[in-house]
Design an enzyme around this catalytic site. Structure first.
Site, PDB file in Angstrom:
ATOM      1  N   LYS A   3       4.688  -4.081  -3.181  1.00  0.00           N
ATOM      2  CA  LYS A   3       4.106  -3.685  -3.919  1.00  0.00           C
ATOM      3  C   LYS A   3       4.266  -2.842  -5.872  1.00  0.00           C
ATOM      4  O   LYS A   3       3.336  -3.443  -6.320  1.00  0.00           O
ATOM      5  CB  LYS A   3       3.845  -2.102  -3.129  1.00  0.00           C
ATOM      6  CG  LYS A   3       2.606  -2.793  -1.776  1.00  0.00           C
ATOM      7  CD  LYS A   3       1.551  -2.920  -1.720  1.00  0.00           C
ATOM      8  CE  LYS A   3       1.430  -3.301   0.138  1.00  0.00           C
ATOM      9  NZ  LYS A   3      -0.013  -4.503  -0.183  1.00  0.00           N
ATOM     10  N   ASN A  40      -6.016  -8.339  -0.801  1.00  0.00           N
ATOM     11  CA  ASN A  40      -5.447  -7.312   0.685  1.00  0.00           C
ATOM     12  C   ASN A  40      -4.784  -7.578   1.531  1.00  0.00           C
ATOM     13  O   ASN A  40      -4.437  -6.504   2.141  1.00  0.00           O
ATOM     14  CB  ASN A  40      -7.558  -6.726   0.969  1.00  0.00           C
ATOM     15  CG  ASN A  40      -6.995  -6.023   1.970  1.00  0.00           C
ATOM     16  OD1 ASN A  40      -6.331  -4.345   1.833  1.00  0.00           O
ATOM     17  ND2 ASN A  40      -7.205  -6.535   3.072  1.00  0.00           N
ATOM     18  N   ASP A  89      -4.372 -18.081   5.670  1.00  0.00           N
ATOM     19  CA  ASP A  89      -3.887 -17.177   6.006  1.00  0.00           C
ATOM     20  C   ASP A  89      -2.748 -17.358   4.019  1.00  0.00           C
ATOM     21  O   ASP A  89      -2.917 -18.939   3.749  1.00  0.00           O
ATOM     22  CB  ASP A  89      -2.275 -18.668   6.484  1.00  0.00           C
ATOM     23  CG  ASP A  89      -0.827 -18.108   6.653  1.00  0.00           C
ATOM     24  OD1 ASP A  89      -1.099 -17.384   5.737  1.00  0.00           O
ATOM     25  OD2 ASP A  89      -0.073 -18.426   7.251  1.00  0.00           O
ATOM     26  N   TYR A 127       8.733  -3.368   1.509  1.00  0.00           N
ATOM     27  CA  TYR A 127       7.380  -3.406   0.949  1.00  0.00           C
ATOM     28  C   TYR A 127       7.550  -2.680  -0.284  1.00  0.00           C
ATOM     29  O   TYR A 127       6.265  -3.155  -0.586  1.00  0.00           O
ATOM     30  CB  TYR A 127       6.879  -1.596   2.542  1.00  0.00           C
ATOM     31  CG  TYR A 127       5.651  -2.043   2.104  1.00  0.00           C
ATOM     32  CD1 TYR A 127       4.394  -2.935   2.778  1.00  0.00           C
ATOM     33  CD2 TYR A 127       5.276  -0.512   1.686  1.00  0.00           C
ATOM     34  CE1 TYR A 127       2.773  -3.035   2.629  1.00  0.00           C
ATOM     35  CE2 TYR A 127       4.107   0.127   1.645  1.00  0.00           C
ATOM     36  CZ  TYR A 127       2.686  -1.683   1.782  1.00  0.00           C
ATOM     37  OH  TYR A 127       1.597  -0.691   1.637  1.00  0.00           O
TER      38      TYR A 127
HETATM   39  N1  LIG Z   1      -3.432   1.342   5.541  1.00  0.00           N
HETATM   40  C1  LIG Z   1      -2.347   1.753   5.040  1.00  0.00           C
HETATM   41  O1  LIG Z   1      -1.712   3.193   4.974  1.00  0.00           O
HETATM   42  C2  LIG Z   1      -2.244   1.281   3.329  1.00  0.00           C
HETATM   43  C3  LIG Z   1      -1.709   2.262   2.341  1.00  0.00           C
HETATM   44  C4  LIG Z   1      -1.550   1.762   0.628  1.00  0.00           C
HETATM   45  C5  LIG Z   1      -1.408   0.235   1.029  1.00  0.00           C
HETATM   46  N2  LIG Z   1      -2.201  -0.622   2.432  1.00  0.00           N
HETATM   47  C6  LIG Z   1      -2.904  -1.915   2.093  1.00  0.00           C
HETATM   48  O2  LIG Z   1      -4.039  -1.726   1.779  1.00  0.00           O
HETATM   49  C7  LIG Z   1      -3.960  -3.493   2.637  1.00  0.00           C
HETATM   50  C8  LIG Z   1      -4.785  -3.455   4.188  1.00  0.00           C
HETATM   51  O3  LIG Z   1      -4.175  -2.288   4.492  1.00  0.00           O
HETATM   52  P1  LIG Z   1      -3.989  -1.968   6.159  1.00  0.00           P
HETATM   53  O4  LIG Z   1      -3.955  -0.983   6.566  1.00  0.00           O
HETATM   54  O5  LIG Z   1      -6.082  -2.469   6.315  1.00  0.00           O
HETATM   55  O6  LIG Z   1      -3.657  -3.515   7.295  1.00  0.00           O
HETATM   56  P2  LIG Z   1      -4.261  -4.219   8.610  1.00  0.00           P
HETATM   57  O7  LIG Z   1      -2.712  -4.422   9.370  1.00  0.00           O
HETATM   58  O8  LIG Z   1      -4.885  -2.990   9.440  1.00  0.00           O
HETATM   59  O9  LIG Z   1      -4.690  -5.154   7.301  1.00  0.00           O
HETATM   60  C9  LIG Z   1      -4.156  -6.091   7.339  1.00  0.00           C
HETATM   61  C10 LIG Z   1      -5.045  -7.266   7.700  1.00  0.00           C
HETATM   62  O10 LIG Z   1      -4.483  -8.734   7.362  1.00  0.00           O
HETATM   63  C11 LIG Z   1      -4.155  -9.558   7.208  1.00  0.00           C
HETATM   64  N3  LIG Z   1      -2.876 -10.509   7.597  1.00  0.00           N
HETATM   65  C12 LIG Z   1      -1.012 -10.942   7.375  1.00  0.00           C
HETATM   66  N4  LIG Z   1      -1.246 -11.440   7.128  1.00  0.00           N
HETATM   67  C13 LIG Z   1      -2.251 -12.317   6.558  1.00  0.00           C
HETATM   68  C14 LIG Z   1      -2.086 -13.469   6.064  1.00  0.00           C
HETATM   69  N5  LIG Z   1      -0.916 -14.398   6.237  1.00  0.00           N
HETATM   70  N6  LIG Z   1      -2.841 -14.706   5.490  1.00  0.00           N
HETATM   71  C15 LIG Z   1      -4.381 -13.985   5.667  1.00  0.00           C
HETATM   72  N7  LIG Z   1      -4.245 -12.162   6.634  1.00  0.00           N
HETATM   73  C16 LIG Z   1      -3.086 -11.839   6.811  1.00  0.00           C
HETATM   74  C17 LIG Z   1      -3.818  -9.066   8.749  1.00  0.00           C
HETATM   75  O11 LIG Z   1      -4.634  -9.751  10.340  1.00  0.00           O
HETATM   76  C18 LIG Z   1      -5.020  -7.755   9.110  1.00  0.00           C
HETATM   77  O12 LIG Z   1      -6.194  -8.154   9.308  1.00  0.00           O
HETATM   78  C19 LIG Z   1      -2.715  -4.413   2.575  1.00  0.00           C
HETATM   79  O13 LIG Z   1      -2.025  -4.980   1.134  1.00  0.00           O
HETATM   80  C20 LIG Z   1      -1.729  -2.819   2.757  1.00  0.00           C
HETATM   81  O14 LIG Z   1      -0.818  -3.272   2.537  1.00  0.00           O
HETATM   82  C21 LIG Z   1      -2.557  -0.359   3.054  1.00  0.00           C
END
Ligand SMILES: NC(=O)c1ccc[n+]([C@@H]2O[C@H](COP(=O)([O-])OP(=O)(O)OC[C@H]3O[C@@H](n4cnc5c(N)ncnc54)[C@H](O)[C@@H]3O)[C@@H](O)[C@H]2O)c1
Length: 264
Positions: A164, A90, A63, A160
């Site tokens: 970011k 990430n 976490d 958010y």
């Molecule tokens: N999907 C998008 O469109 C998008 C766009 C821009 C940026 N992002 C960024 O990319 C990253 C990944 O996003 P995603 O789309 O794969 O999301 P996702 O929700 O599929 O994955 C996020 C992961 O983070 C984990 N997580 C959440 N809280 C946590 C904690 N306290 N400790 C450890 N792990 C934790 C979750 O279990 C999950 O596996 C994020 O930082 C998100 O903000 C995503």
């Protein structure tokens, strides 16, 4: 030779989505990978898939808001693989709420994962990254997952966007701090637009998990982009691999935008 041969990487939020694809891609390029997440079963599955495909990986429950779990995860990377070259911050949360609708608890939660998690990870990984940087030709690397919402305002999720944006400037600031201190750690951020992960497709544009509405939203995103398709997690993972590699040896404090032309 593979691009990340003999490197050790730790990826947070690696149980699925962008983090899962990134862990797998990094492993394909030859690095040993610590798959870190709060979701144990899904994280174990990613590590098992990497191992089954001939790579080196193990899962740790992490976490990112908990300092003691960070210390244990980095300790496990060092004791099992001998050090740490690459940290990918990430893990992230998304609210999909306006400022008016979001509660103080929402803010505290998103802040603790997106911002506090990135800060603790950076601080606690520093000693291990510095150690490996001494013998690595292009130094060690931190890659922070931001968003295009960290470069411009978001009409959907201002809190958010604030986190970011903080990651964007924190990345630049520590790139300068670590550079000035002679640590040989490159620090860069990655800025995706909507990526086809569960989180993005179901909630970002629709607020529903109805498959027809999700598909309509997906097509709307694709049509709006110059590149005319939605990003996949592998599109983002490829950029992370590049930044982690020695090919990006002159990049630090950079914001790498991977958005299909959304901000063009
Ligand atoms: N999907 C998008 O469109 C998008 C766009 C821009 C940026 N992002 C960024 O990319 C990253 C990944 O996003 P995603 O789309 O794969 O999301 P996702 O929700 O599929 O994955 C996020 C992961 O983070 C984990 N997580 C959440 N809280 C946590 C904690 N306290 N400790 C450890 N792990 C934790 C979750 O279990 C999950 O596996 C994020 O930082 C998100 O903000 C995503």
């Amino acid at each position: 030779m593979k691009r990340l041969e003999s490197k050790v990487a730790l990826v947070t939020g690696a149980a699925g989505g962008i983090g899962g694809a990134t862990a797998k891609y990094i492993a394909q390029e030859g690095a040993c990978v610590v798959v870190a997440d709060i979701h144990d079963d899904a994280g174990e599955a990613v590590a098992a898939e990497i191992t089954r495909d001939g790579g080196n990986a193990f899962f740790v429950h992490l976490d990112v808001t908990r300092e003691e779990e960070w210390a244990a995860a980095i300790g496990a990377a060092v004791s099992r693989y001998g050090g740490l070259d690459v940290l990918v911050n990430n893990a992230g949360l998304y609210l999909a709420k306006g400022c008016e609708e979001a509660s103080l608890l929402d803010w505290q939660n998103i802040c603790s994962v997106n911002l506090t998690g990135t800060v603790i990870g950076t601080k606690l990984a520093l000693a291990a990254l510095r150690e490996r940087a001494k013998t690595s030709p292009q130094g060690s690397v931190i890659i922070n997952m931001s968003s295009i919402a960290g470069l411009r305002g978001s009409s959907i999720d201002p809190l958010y966007s604030m986190t970011k944006g903080g990651i964007t400037t924190f990345t630049k600031s520590i790139a300068i701090e670590f550079g000035n201190k002679g640590y040989r750690i490159r620090v860069n951020s990655v800025h995706p637009h909507a990526v086809e992960t569960e989180m993005a497709m179901q909630y970002r544009r629709t607020g529903t998990d109805d498959p027809a509405a999700v598909e309509t939203a997906r097509q709307a995103i694709a049509t709006s982009l110059p590149i005319k398709r939605v990003a996949t997690p592998v599109d983002i993972a490829a950029a992370v691999v590049f930044l982690a590699s020695d090919e990006a040896g002159f990049m630090t404090g950079s914001s790498l935008v991977i958005d299909g032309g959304a901000t063009a």
